[in-house]
Scaffold this motif. Structure first.
Motif, PDB file in Angstrom:
ATOM      1  N   ARG A  99      14.144  49.261  41.773  1.00 41.65           N
ATOM      2  CA  ARG A  99      14.867  48.438  42.747  1.00 41.65           C
ATOM      3  C   ARG A  99      16.331  48.860  42.787  1.00 41.65           C
ATOM      4  O   ARG A  99      16.963  49.044  41.745  1.00 41.65           O
ATOM      5  CB  ARG A  99      14.745  46.956  42.384  1.00 41.65           C
ATOM      6  CG  ARG A  99      13.324  46.433  42.415  1.00 41.65           C
ATOM      7  CD  ARG A  99      13.250  45.004  41.885  1.00 41.65           C
ATOM      8  NE  ARG A  99      11.904  44.494  41.939  1.00 41.65           N
ATOM      9  CZ  ARG A  99      11.409  43.780  42.949  1.00 41.65           C
ATOM     10  NH1 ARG A  99      12.185  43.493  43.988  1.00 41.65           N
ATOM     11  NH2 ARG A  99      10.172  43.349  42.932  1.00 41.65           N
ATOM     12  N   LYS A 126      20.058  48.080  45.190  1.00 39.53           N
ATOM     13  CA  LYS A 126      20.756  47.378  46.260  1.00 39.53           C
ATOM     14  C   LYS A 126      21.521  48.392  47.104  1.00 39.53           C
ATOM     15  O   LYS A 126      22.258  49.228  46.559  1.00 39.53           O
ATOM     16  CB  LYS A 126      21.716  46.343  45.682  1.00 39.53           C
ATOM     17  CG  LYS A 126      21.030  45.161  45.024  1.00 39.53           C
ATOM     18  CD  LYS A 126      22.044  44.129  44.576  1.00 39.53           C
ATOM     19  CE  LYS A 126      21.349  42.913  43.967  1.00 39.53           C
ATOM     20  NZ  LYS A 126      22.331  41.881  43.551  1.00 39.53           N
ATOM     21  N   GLN A 172      13.396  45.066  51.068  1.00 38.93           N
ATOM     22  CA  GLN A 172      13.177  43.636  50.882  1.00 38.93           C
ATOM     23  C   GLN A 172      14.408  42.853  51.341  1.00 38.93           C
ATOM     24  O   GLN A 172      15.556  43.233  51.056  1.00 38.93           O
ATOM     25  CB  GLN A 172      12.880  43.340  49.408  1.00 38.93           C
ATOM     26  CG  GLN A 172      12.578  41.881  49.117  1.00 38.93           C
ATOM     27  CD  GLN A 172      12.299  41.657  47.642  1.00 38.93           C
ATOM     28  OE1 GLN A 172      12.411  42.568  46.838  1.00 38.93           O
ATOM     29  NE2 GLN A 172      11.942  40.433  47.293  1.00 38.93           N
ATOM     30  N   ASP A 173      14.158  41.776  52.058  1.00 37.53           N
ATOM     31  CA  ASP A 173      15.230  40.889  52.490  1.00 37.53           C
ATOM     32  C   ASP A 173      15.679  40.049  51.296  1.00 37.53           C
ATOM     33  O   ASP A 173      14.873  39.334  50.690  1.00 37.53           O
ATOM     34  CB  ASP A 173      14.735  39.983  53.616  1.00 37.53           C
ATOM     35  CG  ASP A 173      15.850  39.142  54.211  1.00 37.53           C
ATOM     36  OD1 ASP A 173      16.994  39.228  53.722  1.00 37.53           O
ATOM     37  OD2 ASP A 173      15.560  38.384  55.154  1.00 37.53           O
ATOM     38  N   PRO A 174      16.953  40.113  50.885  1.00 39.42           N
ATOM     39  CA  PRO A 174      17.395  39.337  49.705  1.00 39.42           C
ATOM     40  C   PRO A 174      17.295  37.835  49.915  1.00 39.42           C
ATOM     41  O   PRO A 174      17.200  37.081  48.944  1.00 39.42           O
ATOM     42  CB  PRO A 174      18.848  39.788  49.516  1.00 39.42           C
ATOM     43  CG  PRO A 174      19.269  40.297  50.856  1.00 39.42           C
ATOM     44  CD  PRO A 174      18.057  40.873  51.487  1.00 39.42           C
ATOM     45  N   THR A 175      17.310  37.369  51.190  1.00 40.59           N
ATOM     46  CA  THR A 175      17.186  35.934  51.448  1.00 40.59           C
ATOM     47  C   THR A 175      15.743  35.465  51.439  1.00 40.59           C
ATOM     48  O   THR A 175      15.487  34.258  51.375  1.00 40.59           O
ATOM     49  CB  THR A 175      17.813  35.606  52.809  1.00 40.59           C
ATOM     50  OG1 THR A 175      17.114  36.335  53.848  1.00 40.59           O
ATOM     51  CG2 THR A 175      19.285  36.001  52.832  1.00 40.59           C
ATOM     52  N   GLY A 176      14.786  36.404  51.518  1.00 41.41           N
ATOM     53  CA  GLY A 176      13.381  36.051  51.499  1.00 41.41           C
ATOM     54  C   GLY A 176      12.855  35.496  52.802  1.00 41.41           C
ATOM     55  O   GLY A 176      11.742  34.947  52.833  1.00 41.41           O
ATOM     56  N   LYS A 177      13.580  35.619  53.891  1.00 39.52           N
ATOM     57  CA  LYS A 177      13.154  35.069  55.173  1.00 39.52           C
ATOM     58  C   LYS A 177      12.234  36.004  55.941  1.00 39.52           C
ATOM     59  O   LYS A 177      11.575  35.573  56.883  1.00 39.52           O
ATOM     60  CB  LYS A 177      14.383  34.736  56.027  1.00 39.52           C
ATOM     61  CG  LYS A 177      15.256  33.638  55.443  1.00 39.52           C
ATOM     62  CD  LYS A 177      16.432  33.347  56.341  1.00 39.52           C
ATOM     63  CE  LYS A 177      17.312  32.240  55.750  1.00 39.52           C
ATOM     64  NZ  LYS A 177      18.477  31.942  56.630  1.00 39.52           N
ATOM     65  N   SER A 178      12.198  37.285  55.591  1.00 37.76           N
ATOM     66  CA  SER A 178      11.343  38.253  56.289  1.00 37.76           C
ATOM     67  C   SER A 178      10.501  39.003  55.270  1.00 37.76           C
ATOM     68  O   SER A 178      10.910  39.177  54.112  1.00 37.76           O
ATOM     69  CB  SER A 178      12.201  39.234  57.098  1.00 37.76           C
ATOM     70  OG  SER A 178      13.081  39.938  56.240  1.00 37.76           O
ATOM     71  N   PRO A 179       9.322  39.461  55.675  1.00 33.44           N
ATOM     72  CA  PRO A 179       8.458  40.183  54.730  1.00 33.44           C
ATOM     73  C   PRO A 179       8.993  41.581  54.428  1.00 33.44           C
ATOM     74  O   PRO A 179       9.970  42.043  55.026  1.00 33.44           O
ATOM     75  CB  PRO A 179       7.120  40.243  55.479  1.00 33.44           C
ATOM     76  CG  PRO A 179       7.495  40.191  56.921  1.00 33.44           C
ATOM     77  CD  PRO A 179       8.709  39.299  57.005  1.00 33.44           C
ATOM     78  N   LEU A 180       8.335  42.228  53.472  1.00 32.54           N
ATOM     79  CA  LEU A 180       8.707  43.594  53.124  1.00 32.54           C
ATOM     80  C   LEU A 180       8.497  44.514  54.315  1.00 32.54           C
ATOM     81  O   LEU A 180       7.527  44.384  55.069  1.00 32.54           O
ATOM     82  CB  LEU A 180       7.880  44.086  51.940  1.00 32.54           C
ATOM     83  CG  LEU A 180       8.235  43.522  50.567  1.00 32.54           C
ATOM     84  CD1 LEU A 180       7.228  44.000  49.530  1.00 32.54           C
ATOM     85  CD2 LEU A 180       9.633  43.953  50.156  1.00 32.54           C
TER      86      LEU A 180
END
Length: 668
Positions: free
Chosen positions: A465, A467, A518-526
């Protein structure tokens, strides 16, 4: 002085030493003196004159003079119970001797037996056979009462003739002199022990001299030395372990995945590489389920043993597939101590999936003998039947030029090997199982179904991973860029917030062509992204591309441009040729690991550099392989079982090579 008048007959039951044996006087009169030896109750008879002469010369020595009384009971070691049994025998023997003489008749024996028993109130008198045995001993010894005493009761257990100090000296000399690589003789060892004891006996304060052991005593002490300890001191622990472990069966549970063995080995075949026009020997990493002998995971590539290569085979074994039945998560994985198995990635993956990771001892291939044996089977049944085979040794290969005859590329080899496993190996009868591996797999699977994982569960196990920011629809990391259709929208959403968040890039360390954002906010899928490098590089591992970039930077003195693809091509080509030199030079896995920690160079399943004339070239190559199969006696059964076809185009270099081979075949 008159010796004839001074001589007296020996006392009964006295102990004498005759010819090194302890003997007891059982009869003595003016005509004969009879002795009974310690062992086997043998009788020695001497005339009184001869006995006197032997006493004077020292051939016979008096050890102990003792009459038959309570002192003899203490000497013989008889207990009170044994003393009562002896007196009971004497009563019956003397009773029958008084009434019958030295002849025991059968007629009237019962009446005499009951009369003798009534005198001592014996409820169970002796029978005729036992009484006859006791009477014969008594009469043969001259009516000696000691003849009815057994040799163990008469003399007891012989005490050790050597002191503990002598035994310690023997053990010390054996450890210091005999357990050495020089291997001295036993005679030499005995002389060393004798000299040591003589030196100790000559000491000033030695009051009781030590007894010198005999050669037989030293040999007996050497025989008691453990074989493993003896060999380990002389030749090392490795040789000792190798010589003392034969015949040990490997215990395993009859359950799929209970014991899985993995190893990597160089194959006995030269495979042609289209990109650089050279022939290489590929490596095969295989995982075999011991209970069923099924291959659950494998990887064929040009790379040397490495962690990404092993991870690919392990992930393939664990992921369920509708096309392949033999898939299972190992419960116990047996590997060697190579870096391709002992590394952080493999350890963390095994811990996450609850796999018991066990390493075999160094230089002990028999601890994972099942996977070692299956490599031999693959080479004999499959790889030795293909063009470009190197056989198992130069003697078997003879004048066959493996490099010149190499015509199969890595893609066809993978496809043919997968076809061989699914159609030949798994369905052939196994001599140990007495059935085919696939039948054993299905039988064990009905008892306990194997555990498998989905592709999503293992997809990100080998990813790192990072950033990174998104610029112009691309993410950049490790001097590379990835692009995808959803990246501009994700970049706009991340910049709209108050805090400038960075996207998370997941890079597959085994293949740089695969990556996810990957969206760090988790609002969208990979979102899956693709590397901007040509498809040729997508199958390289992250370690390989880093090594190529480092080599490019070294050759250009630090002035390399990341956008210059030609310099990167040259760096990868150079690395690949260095690997080829190791493979062709036969320096083995150890030297290959030292050369570079890189792995598979070009394992992509995508075709490269195709030509348009596929049909004629494929048929020609198929005929070439069929001819090799027909000429190989080891793989005659594969000709009908394996349908060899090629679904992809042949490169021009392979076409030229096949033309040359076909022309040579036609001329011969």
């Amino acid at each position: 002085m008159n010796l004839q008048q001074d001589f007296q007959l020996p006392d009964l039951h006295s102990i004498y030493l005759i010819s090194g044996r302890r003997a007891m006087v059982v009869h003595a009169d003016d005509s004969i003196i009879r002795f009974e030896t310690e062992l086997y109750n043998r009788t020695i008879s001497l005339e009184p004159v001869a006995f006197r002469t032997e006493i004077q010369s020292g051939e016979i020595r008096l050890l102990q003079k003792m009459p038959f009384n309570k002192e003899l009971q203490a000497f013989s070691g008889m207990t009170e119970k044994q003393e009562k049994a002896h007196q009971r025998k004497l009563h019956y023997v003397k009773f029958f001797t008084k009434h019958c003489g030295q002849n025991l008749p059968r007629h009237g024996f019962e009446d005499l037996r009951h009369k003798a028993a009534a005198l001592i109130n014996d409820p169970s008198p002796f029978g005729y056979v036992q009484m006859s045995k006791h009477c014969k001993k008594y009469w043969a010894s001259g009516q000696s009462e000691t003849s009815l005493i057994g040799p163990q009761q008469m003399f007891g257990r012989r005490a050790s003739r050597l002191s503990e100090e002598v035994h310690d000296i023997i053990a010390t000399c054996i450890n210091e002199h005999y357990l050495q690589p020089t291997r001295p003789s036993l005679q030499h060892l005995t002389r060393i022990i004798r000299g040591k004891i003589i030196e100790l006996n000559s000491g000033q304060y030695r009051t009781r001299p030590l007894q010198i052991p005999s050669y037989g005593t030293v040999c007996a002490a050497v025989d008691r030395v453990d074989d493993f300890h003896l060999t380990s001191r002389r030749e090392g622990v490795y040789i000792a372990s190798k010589e003392n472990k034969r015949g040990r069966p490997i215990e395993y549970e009859q359950r799929i995945g209970a014991r899985v063995e993995a190893d990597t080995q160089l194959l006995d075949i030269m495979v042609y590489h289209e990109q650089f026009g050279i022939a290489l020997r590929p490596y095969l990493t295989a995982l075999i389920d011991v209970a069923s002998r099924c291959v659950i995971g494998w990887d064929i590539s040009f790379s040397h043993p490495s962690a990404p290569k092993t991870l690919r085979a392990l992930c393939q074994a664990m992921v369920a597939s509708p096309d392949v039945e033999t898939r299972a998560v190992p419960e116990t994985l047996i590997v060697d101590n190579g870096k391709e198995f002992v590394n952080t990635n493999m350890m963390s993956l095994s811990k996450d999936i609850s796999i018991l990771y066990r390493q075999a001892s160094p230089r002990a291939p028999d601890q994972k003998a099942f996977v070692e044996r299956v490599f031999h089977t693959f080479n004999q049944q499959f790889f030795h039947a293909l063009p470009g085979t190197t056989k198992s040794s130069p003697a078997h290969r003879g004048d066959y030029n493996s490099g010149a005859e190499a015509a199969i590329n890595i893609f066809d080899l993978r496809r043919l090997f997968g076809q061989y496993l699914s159609e030949v190996y798994h369905y052939g009868k196994h001599s140990t199982l007495e059935c085919s591996p696939i039948e054993k797999w299905r039988e064990l699977g009905r008892q306990v179904p194997p555990r498998t994982l989905t592709e999503e569960e293992v997809r990100f196990k080998s990813c790192i991973r990072m950033k990174c920011s998104i610029h112009h629809g691309r993410v950049k990391a490790e001097n590379m860029q990835w692009e995808g259709p959803g990246l501009p929208q994700l970049a706009t959403r991340l910049k709209s917030g108050r805090s400038n968040l960075k996207a998370i890039l997941l890079i597959d360390t085994n293949q740089i062509g695969k990556a996810w954002v990957q969206d760090p906010t988790g609002k969208s899928p990979l979102q899956e992204v693709t590397n901007t490098l040509p498809d040729f590089y997508h199958s390289l591992s992250l370690a390989e591309i880093k090594l190529a970039q480092k080599l490019r930077k070294t050759e250009s003195n630090g002035k390399a441009n990341d956008r210059d693809r030609s310099s990167l091509d040259l760096a990868v080509s150079r690395l690949f040729r260095e690997v080829a030199e190791v493979a062709n030079g036969g320096r083995g896995k150890k030297e290959a690991r030292k050369l570079s920690k890189v792995v598979e160079k070009f394992p992509s399943d995508q075709p490269v550099n195709s030509v348009s004339s596929m049909t004629n070239d494929s048929n020609r190559l198929q005929r070439q392989i069929s001819m090799s199969l027909e000429e190989s006696d080891e793989a005659d059964h594969l000709t009908g079982a394996l349908d060899i076809t090629f679904e992809q185009d042949l490169p021009k270099s392979a076409e030229r090579k096949m033309k040359k081979i076909y022309q040579q075949r036609s001329e011969s």
